[in-house]
Design an enzyme around this catalytic site. Structure first.
Site, PDB file in Angstrom:
ATOM      1  N   LYS A 169       0.851  -1.156  -0.003  1.00  0.00           N
ATOM      2  CA  LYS A 169      -0.135  -0.105   0.231  1.00  0.00           C
ATOM      3  C   LYS A 169       0.983   1.318   0.007  1.00  0.00           C
ATOM      4  O   LYS A 169       1.920   1.448   0.831  1.00  0.00           O
ATOM      5  CB  LYS A 169      -0.878  -0.046   1.233  1.00  0.00           C
ATOM      6  CG  LYS A 169      -1.888   1.356   1.120  1.00  0.00           C
ATOM      7  CD  LYS A 169      -2.774   1.022   2.330  1.00  0.00           C
ATOM      8  CE  LYS A 169      -2.325   1.594   3.778  1.00  0.00           C
ATOM      9  NZ  LYS A 169      -1.777   2.657   3.999  1.00  0.00           N
ATOM     10  N   GLU A 182       0.770   5.458   0.323  1.00  0.00           N
ATOM     11  CA  GLU A 182       0.195   6.708   0.562  1.00  0.00           C
ATOM     12  C   GLU A 182       0.561   7.851  -0.294  1.00  0.00           C
ATOM     13  O   GLU A 182       1.491   7.915  -0.747  1.00  0.00           O
ATOM     14  CB  GLU A 182       0.524   7.177   2.002  1.00  0.00           C
ATOM     15  CG  GLU A 182      -0.071   6.030   3.094  1.00  0.00           C
ATOM     16  CD  GLU A 182       0.075   6.716   4.225  1.00  0.00           C
ATOM     17  OE1 GLU A 182       0.647   7.940   4.593  1.00  0.00           O
ATOM     18  OE2 GLU A 182      -0.190   6.033   5.547  1.00  0.00           O
ATOM     19  N   GLU A 204      -9.181   8.054   3.977  1.00  0.00           N
ATOM     20  CA  GLU A 204      -9.172   8.033   5.290  1.00  0.00           C
ATOM     21  C   GLU A 204      -9.530   9.554   5.722  1.00  0.00           C
ATOM     22  O   GLU A 204      -8.940  10.755   5.153  1.00  0.00           O
ATOM     23  CB  GLU A 204      -7.612   7.754   5.866  1.00  0.00           C
ATOM     24  CG  GLU A 204      -7.379   7.881   7.378  1.00  0.00           C
ATOM     25  CD  GLU A 204      -6.179   7.324   7.736  1.00  0.00           C
ATOM     26  OE1 GLU A 204      -6.293   7.526   9.075  1.00  0.00           O
ATOM     27  OE2 GLU A 204      -5.521   6.569   7.230  1.00  0.00           O
TER      28      GLU A 204
END
Length: 201
Positions: A18, A20, A88
């Protein structure tokens, strides 16, 4: 980045990595990793690894212009080959718009109920940290399903007490013993070793 991704997948037993951020540079990195054969999940909105850059743990996408930028970021990551994107700490309207626009799934954390799926940090949702400082900074979007941290604290305190007063481990938790013959031989060896040490001094 590709070599590190290979290492994480091979040595860590991961199925994907993952990354960001939704910048053009980040999208290029994702494309490079995906082209190298490693699946990548994207992550936009609040990006914890860049807290010092974005000014702390703050919701993202709360202005129309920033929300529109986030949609562009999400599309950029999708086009780069990300198989899903974490959203998020963004308003639910933004998360819904991103989810409806993308062809890949979204995973929300503090992003409302319109994403394809949900995730929470299990330390938070299970109440694993019972220190008052941590409890004071529990994310607003996190529902606690247990108070495991209090049980952990009680267990550690009981362990400390049992060790200090000598009740642990005790015979019950000291199961490994020598038979008498071996014990006698061992004691003889210790006596011999002790005598030899005395003679050297």
């Amino acid at each position: 980045a590709l070599q590190n991704s290979y290492k994480m997948v091979k040595e860590g037993g991961m199925d994907a990595v993952k990354l960001e951020g939704g910048s053009k540079h980040r999208a290029e990195t994702i494309r490079h990793i995906v082209d190298g054969g490693v699946a990548v999940m994207g992550h936009i909105g609040l990006t914890p690894q860049a807290i010092s850059v974005i000014g702390g743990f703050r919701a993202q996408g709360r202005t129309a212009s920033r929300a529109r930028e986030m949609l562009d970021e999400a599309l950029r990551l999708q086009d780069a080959g990300a198989f899903a994107i974490v959203l998020e700490c963004v308003p639910s309207t933004v998360a819904q718009a991103v989810t409806e626009t993308l062809e890949i799934p979204t995973i929300g954390i503090g992003a409302g109920g319109q994403t394809s799926g949900q995730v929470l940090v299990y330390h938070d949702m299970l109440g694993m940290m019972s220190h008052p400082h941590h409890e004071a900074f529990m994310p607003k979007f996190c529902k606690q399903y247990a108070q495991v941290g209090h049980a952990i604290t009680q267990g550690l305190e009981q362990f400390k007490k049992d060790v200090e007063d000598g009740t642990f481990p005790g015979e019950e938790y000291s199961p490994y013993v020598m038979d008498e013959a071996e014990k006698n031989v061992f004691e003889s060896l210790l006596e011999k070793d002790s005598a030899e040490r005395m003679n050297r001094h």
